[in-house]
Motif scaffolding. Structure first.
Motif, mmCIF file in Angstrom:
data_model
loop_
_atom_site.group_PDB
_atom_site.id
_atom_site.type_symbol
_atom_site.label_atom_id
_atom_site.label_comp_id
_atom_site.label_asym_id
_atom_site.label_seq_id
_atom_site.Cartn_x
_atom_site.Cartn_y
_atom_site.Cartn_z
ATOM 1 N N PHE A 192 0.804 -1.218 0.000
ATOM 2 C CA PHE A 192 0.000 0.000 0.000
ATOM 3 C C PHE A 192 0.839 1.271 0.000
ATOM 4 C CE2 PHE A 192 -2.731 -3.131 2.253
ATOM 5 C CZ PHE A 192 -3.725 -3.206 1.296
ATOM 6 N N LYS B 53 -0.120 5.869 -0.535
ATOM 7 C CA LYS B 53 -1.159 6.832 -0.200
ATOM 8 C C LYS B 53 -1.833 7.437 -1.434
ATOM 9 C CE LYS B 53 -2.238 7.340 3.273
ATOM 10 N NZ LYS B 53 -3.157 6.396 3.953
ATOM 11 N N VAL C 256 -5.483 6.095 -0.094
ATOM 12 C CA VAL C 256 -4.750 4.836 -0.082
ATOM 13 C C VAL C 256 -4.599 4.367 -1.523
ATOM 14 C CG1 VAL C 256 -6.817 3.399 0.201
ATOM 15 C CG2 VAL C 256 -4.584 2.530 0.962
ATOM 16 N N SER D 288 -8.079 4.881 6.249
ATOM 17 C CA SER D 288 -8.181 4.663 4.805
ATOM 18 C C SER D 288 -8.344 3.188 4.480
ATOM 19 C CB SER D 288 -6.950 5.234 4.103
ATOM 20 O OG SER D 288 -6.890 6.631 4.267
ATOM 21 N N LEU D 289 -7.680 2.328 5.241
ATOM 22 C CA LEU D 289 -7.821 0.895 5.003
ATOM 23 C C LEU D 289 -9.214 0.412 5.394
ATOM 24 C CD1 LEU D 289 -4.304 -0.335 6.145
ATOM 25 C CD2 LEU D 289 -5.215 -0.331 3.812
#
Length: 427
Positions: free
Chosen positions: A116, A118, A263, A291-292
Motif C-alpha cells: 500500500f 497513499k 490509499v 483509509s484501510l
C-alpha cells in the motif's frame, strides 16, 4: 453580485501561502477559469457538492474519479467512525492491512501480493522501481498519465526540475498502436524494465491491442504494468484487466479503492512482488487504518451491491442523451464523446474559427452557472440518480445552444473570463 465572491477571496488568501492556491493542478485556476468558477467546497453528500458561496452542484468530477460510491457513503463513513475509536495509526502493523490485501487478491486477476501507498503516484513509482529491480534494466515505456514523480513527469511538458538523466530513461508510445511500442523496444533491445499503460482511457482498446502489447513485453523480457488508478474498481470489480481479459504482471490502484480516502496499492505476481522485501517502498502512513477501513468497506460494497452495473447503465444513458443533444445543436464538428460509460469524455475540438479552449471555457462557464460541476469528463458514481441525469440532459441542451450561438457570432464576447490554457496533453 459575483456568484463566486467568497471562492475568489479565499483563492487570493490561499495564494499568499500556497503556490497556485491549491494542492492539485486539476483543482486550481489553471483548470477552472477565474471569474466564472468555484474554487473551494464546504461539504459534499451523495452526488452533490456545495461551494463556499453556498452554490450547489451536481458533481460529475467526483474528486478526480476517486469517489465511486458517492460522497459520504454511509457504509464507508460507519467503518471509518468505528475504526477512529480504535486508533488511526499504530506503532505496529494492523490486521486491516492483511484483510484489505486479501480482498484485493480475491478480486484482481493479477494480484498475488499487495503493498500500500497513499496516492496513485506512490503506486506507479513503486511498480516501476520493483520492475527495474526484477529485470535489472532501467528504461520504461509509458502510455497515459502515471503521476507526478520524476520517472514519469519528466516525459511530459511539465518536466521542470527533473534531471535530464532521469528523463532519458522514459519513452512514450501511442495507445492502440502496438507498432509504435515494437519500434521503441527494438531501438533499445534488452533495455526495457517495464511497459506501463492505462489499459483504457479516452478510447477503447482495439481488438487484440492489449494482447499484442503483452506479447511484445514477453518477447522482450519487460514487465507489463497496468495503471488502473482510475479503471480499477470502476470498469469491473477486478479492474480493466478483468473486463478485457488480459492479466498484467503488475497493476497499480488508487482513487476509487477507498471511495476518496487516501490509499493506493501495487499488486502483482508473487515472484516480482517478493522484491518489495528489498526495494525501499516504505511509508509511515502506509498502514494508516482509517483509509484501510474505508477501502475494505468500499470493496465489500462493490461485491455486495450492483455498484458498477448501476454506474455503467447511468453512463450509457448519459452518453445517449449527450450525443442526441450534440446532434440536435449541430455540434458534431466541435464536440465528441468517448470513453467508458463510467468514465467518459466530452471532447472539444477546434472549429469554425474558434479554438477548443475557447469552446471548453464557455462550456464550463455555462455549466457551472447552471449547477453542474464538470469540465469535460463524466466521472460517474453510484449516487448519481435519474433526476441528476435528467438535469444534466437539460443543462447540456441549454449550454450546447449557447455554444452553437457563440460559434455563429463569436465566443469571446460571451466569456466573462480569460480563455483556459492547456496544462499538458497525456491522453
Amino acid at each position: 453580485m459575483n456568484r463566486y465572491q467568497n471562492s475568489e477571496a479565499m483563492l487570493a488568501r490561499a495564494e499568499q501561502v500556497i503556490p497556485l492556491g491549491a494542492q492539485t493542478f486539476s483543482k486550481s485556476r489553471t483548470q477552472f477559469p477565474l471569474g466564472v468558477s468555484p474554487y473551494f467546497a464546504t461539504r459534499a453528500q451523495g452526488s452533490r457538492v456545495w461551494d463556499v458561496d453556498g452554490n450547489e452542484f451536481i458533481d460529475f468530477i467526483n474528486a478526480l474519479c476517486s469517489v465511486t460510491l458517492g460522497h459520504c457513503d454511509p457504509d464507508v463513513t460507519q467503518a471509518v467512525q468505528e475504526q477512529l475509536q480504535r486508533g488511526t495509526i499504530y506503532s505496529l502493523s494492523s490486521e486491516l492491512e492483511i484483510r484489505v490485501a486479501e480482498k484485493i487478491v480475491e478480486m484482481v486477476p493479477c494480484a498475488e501480493k499487495v503493498r500500500f501507498g497513499k496516492n496513485g503516484s506512490d503506486a506507479t513509482a513503486g511498480a516501476i522501481r520493483v520492475a527495474r529491480a526484477f529485470t535489472r534494466r532501467e528504461r520504461v515505456a509509458v502510455c497515459g498519465y502515471h503521476g507526478w514523480q520524476d520517472w514519469y513527469i519528466g516525459s511530459t511538458a511539465r518536466h521542470l526540475g527533473v534531471p535530464e538523466a532521469v528523463r532519458a530513461l522514459t519513452h512514450t508510445w501511442a495507445y492502440n498502436d502496438a507498432g509504435s511500442l515494437d519500434v521503441l523496444l527494438k531501438a533499445y533491445p534488452g533495455e526495457f524494465a517495464a511497459v506501463i499503460l492505462e489499459p483504457m482511457n479516452v478510447v477503447e482498446p482495439a481488438p487484440g491491442f492489449l494482447q499484442e502489447v503483452q506479447a511484445l513485453c514477453r518477447r522482450e523480457g519487460a514487465l507489463l504494468v497496468f495503471d488502473e488508478t482510475i479503471t480499477g474498481f470502476r470498469y469491473a470489480a477486478g479492474g480493466a484487466q478483468e473486463l478485457f481479459g488480459v492479466t498484467p504482471d503488475l497493476a497499480t490502484f488508487g482513487k476509487g479503492l477507498a471511495n476518496g480516502y487516501p490509499v493506493s496499492a501495487v499488486a502483482g505476481r508473487s515472484d516480482v512482488m517478493k522484491l518489495m522485501e528489498e526495494v525501499f517502498f516504505s511509508f509511515t502512513f502506509g498502514g494508516e487504518t482509517l483509509s484501510l477501513a474505508a477501502a475494505l468497506a468500499t470493496l465489500r460494497k462493490l461485491q455486495r451491491e450492483p455498484v458498477i452495473d448501476t454506474m455503467r447503465a447511468s453512463g450509457e444513458r448519459l452518453l445517449r442523451d449527450a450525443q442526441a443533444c450534440i446532434a440536435r445543436h449541430g455540434l458534431e464538428d466541435v464536440l465528441a464523446l468517448s470513453g467508458h460509460p463510467t468514465w467518459s469524455f466530452l471532447q472539444f475540438k477546434d472549429g469554425r474559427g474558434h479554438t477548443l479552449w475557447e469552446i471548453k471555457t464557455l462550456f464550463m462557464q455555462e455549466a457551472f452557472r447552471r449547477g453542474v460541476l464538470a469540465y469535460g469528463t463524466h466521472n460517474l458514481s453510484y449516487a448519481h440518480s435519474e433526476a441528476d441525469l435528467d438535469r444534466l440532459k437539460a443543462v447540456y441542451d441549454e449550454v450546447f445552444g449557447v455554444i452553437a450561438g457563440g460559434l455563429a457570432k463569436g465566443i469571446r464576447p460571451l466569456l466573462e473570463c480569460e480563455v483556459l490554457q492547456p496544462l499538458f496533453k497525456v491522453r
